[in-house]
Design an enzyme around this catalytic site. Structure first.
Site, PDB file in Angstrom:
ATOM      1  N   LYS A 191       0.832  -1.214   0.000  1.00 25.06           N
ATOM      2  CA  LYS A 191       0.000   0.000   0.000  1.00 25.06           C
ATOM      3  C   LYS A 191       0.859   1.254   0.000  1.00 25.06           C
ATOM      4  CE  LYS A 191      -4.328   0.188  -0.415  1.00 25.06           C
ATOM      5  NZ  LYS A 191      -5.167  -0.914  -0.072  1.00 25.06           N
ATOM      6  N   LYS A 227      -3.952 -12.365  -8.370  1.00 25.91           N
ATOM      7  CA  LYS A 227      -5.099 -12.956  -7.679  1.00 25.91           C
ATOM      8  C   LYS A 227      -6.395 -12.309  -8.188  1.00 25.91           C
ATOM      9  CE  LYS A 227      -5.891 -10.081  -3.642  1.00 25.91           C
ATOM     10  NZ  LYS A 227      -6.367 -10.012  -2.298  1.00 25.91           N
ATOM     11  N   LYS A 275     -11.530  -7.559  -7.535  1.00 25.43           N
ATOM     12  CA  LYS A 275     -12.415  -6.589  -8.163  1.00 25.43           C
ATOM     13  C   LYS A 275     -11.617  -5.379  -8.666  1.00 25.43           C
ATOM     14  CE  LYS A 275     -16.672  -4.222  -7.114  1.00 25.43           C
ATOM     15  NZ  LYS A 275     -17.950  -4.476  -6.460  1.00 25.43           N
TER      16      LYS A 275
HETATM   17  P1  AMP Z   1     -11.349  -8.942   0.012  1.00 25.26           P
HETATM   18  O1  AMP Z   1     -12.550  -8.696  -0.807  1.00 25.26           O
HETATM   19  O2  AMP Z   1     -10.051  -8.863  -0.735  1.00 25.26           O
HETATM   20  O3  AMP Z   1     -11.327  -8.115   1.271  1.00 25.26           O
HETATM   21  O4  AMP Z   1     -11.418 -10.465   0.489  1.00 25.26           O
HETATM   22  C1  AMP Z   1     -12.443 -11.012   1.256  1.00 25.26           C
HETATM   23  C2  AMP Z   1     -12.077 -12.467   1.582  1.00 25.26           C
HETATM   24  O5  AMP Z   1     -11.944 -13.228   0.372  1.00 25.26           O
HETATM   25  C3  AMP Z   1     -10.730 -12.615   2.308  1.00 25.26           C
HETATM   26  O6  AMP Z   1     -10.800 -13.671   3.241  1.00 25.26           O
HETATM   27  C4  AMP Z   1      -9.776 -12.922   1.194  1.00 25.26           C
HETATM   28  O7  AMP Z   1      -8.654 -13.629   1.647  1.00 25.26           O
HETATM   29  C5  AMP Z   1     -10.638 -13.765   0.262  1.00 25.26           C
HETATM   30  N1  AMP Z   1     -10.184 -13.601  -1.135  1.00 25.26           N
HETATM   31  C6  AMP Z   1     -10.195 -12.450  -1.856  1.00 25.26           C
HETATM   32  N2  AMP Z   1      -9.720 -12.659  -3.102  1.00 25.26           N
HETATM   33  C7  AMP Z   1      -9.390 -13.971  -3.165  1.00 25.26           C
HETATM   34  C8  AMP Z   1      -8.838 -14.801  -4.193  1.00 25.26           C
HETATM   35  N3  AMP Z   1      -8.527 -14.312  -5.397  1.00 25.26           N
HETATM   36  N4  AMP Z   1      -8.633 -16.102  -3.916  1.00 25.26           N
HETATM   37  C9  AMP Z   1      -8.940 -16.608  -2.705  1.00 25.26           C
HETATM   38  N5  AMP Z   1      -9.460 -15.877  -1.695  1.00 25.26           N
HETATM   39  C10 AMP Z   1      -9.684 -14.573  -1.913  1.00 25.26           C
END
Ligand code: AMP
Ligand code: TRP
Length: 336
Positions: free
Chosen positions: A117, A200, A203
């Site tokens: 960040k 990864k 969004k």
């Molecule tokens: P976020 O929307 O990035 O805050 O993620 C919300 C949850 O989804 C967290 O537990 C992340 O670790 C999981 N997560 C987000 N993106 C991925 C991904 N590409 N693969 C696996 N888990 C994910």
């Protein structure tokens, strides 16, 4: 510790509709854990403020709603679990301040997501806020306020959980055993790659497929997915082990896996057909989710009522923990 007492906590920032990575990496586990444990699931709106400000914050309330609808459609059941919005139980911000007193700054500066960040912000000449440095302390406060043992998250959150464990150990050492050391719980798919096949699924990178996408959108998006980069011609055999589309087949087409593997590695099937199969698998698997979501959208007031009730129940636990922490840290007036 007794099974009945084991508690699960997890949270997501209100980023709006969820994608396949969120489901395969975390939300699927959240749903399953409800059968065995006392689960608490939180939409962490204060965390959202660490990287948005001003006008952008208008998106928070609509995003909370979209996320809650996805959770419900996926099978999060407010009869079984507590579902609430972080800022509705403000005790967490007091606990964050108190935990901040036992957290060395050096630990926070070393967190990989923080370093990323800072790099990003320096590119846009933005400042690094005090709130951003404290992100993992607030996350630790989330978990400890409910004395959770198990935290189902995707792989990217593991460093945060490691730090949470260090803060917990330090607190327990200074003030006596108070909190269980929380442990990350991963799924079989802890890191789903995006349609670019490199980063990864996320969004913000726009390399994702929403759970709530229409079947047509899903087909179009899957059509843009990168496959085996060495498969240039239709007649080249593919290598499923390096292909992100194949990884997704493992979840969405489990009963056709052998067939896909065989036909891909012998070049009987090209990437276009492969992706069409995947889109069909995703659409078939997610149809019940999408149907439930449409139904939930129609239930006026349901989401608000669930979140209000969740906050009420969460606050009972939160107040109890906070009173204990205040007492241990010398802030309780009882000794006055
Ligand atoms: P976020 O929307 O990035 O805050 O993620 C919300 C949850 O989804 C967290 O537990 C992340 O670790 C999981 N997560 C987000 N993106 C991925 C991904 N590409 N693969 C696996 N888990 C994910
Ligand atoms: N940092 C997590 C994410 O970006 C969200 C989060 C906040 C969280 N507090 C939490 C996850 C507590 C698990 C437990 O996904």
């Amino acid at each position: 510790m007794d099974m009945v007492q084991r508690r699960v906590f997890s949270g997501m920032r209100p980023s709006g509709r969820l994608h396949l990575g969120n489901y395969l990496g975390a939300l699927g586990n959240w749903v399953a854990l409800q059968e065995e444990y006392r689960c608490i699931y939180c939409i962490v709106d204060v965390h959202a403020l660490t990287d948005m400000q001003g006008e952008a914050t208008r998106a928070i309330q609509p995003n909370i709603r979209e996320m809650a609808l996805d959770w419900l459609a996926a099978g999060i059941d407010p009869e079984k679990s507590i579902v609430f919005v972080q800022s509705h139980v403000p005790e967490v911000m007091i606990l964050q301040t108190l935990l901040g007193m036992v957290t060395p700054l050096g630990w926070l500066m070393r967190v990989p997501t923080f370093k990323d960040k800072v790099r990003q912000l320096s590119e846009t000449e933005d400042t690094v806020s005090y709130g951003l440095v404290g992100y993992p302390v607030l996350m630790t406060a989330d978990v400890l306020l409910y004395k959770a043992n198990t935290v189902p998250v995707g792989e990217d959150q593991v460093p945060h959980l490691e730090l949470a464990r260090e803060i917990t150990r330090r607190f327990n050492h200074l003030y006596g055993p108070t909190f269980p050391e929380p442990q990350a719980r991963l799924t079989e798919f802890p890191l789903i790659l995006g349609l670019d096949g490199k980063q990864k699924m996320s969004k913000s990178l726009d390399n994702h497929i929403e759970l709530a996408a229409t079947p047509e959108e899903t087909r179009t998006r899957v059509g843009t997915a990168f496959t085996d980069p060495q498969r240039l011609r239709r007649t080249d055999p593919g290598r499923p082990e390096v292909c992100n589309v194949y990884t997704l087949h493992r979840y969405f087409n489990p009963d056709r896996l052998d067939e896909v593997y065989q036909r891909c590695t012998t070049a009987q099937m090209g990437c276009v057909e492969d992706k069409r199969l995947l889109a069909d698998g995703i659409n078939k698997t997610l149809e019940p989710f999408r149907e439930r979501r449409r139904e939930m959208v129609g239930r006026a007031g349901y989401v608000q009522e669930m979140l209000r009730d969740g906050a009420r129940r969460a606050q009972v636990i939160a107040r109890e923990t906070l009173a204990e922490v205040r007492q241990k840290m010398g802030l309780s007036e009882e000794a006055l």
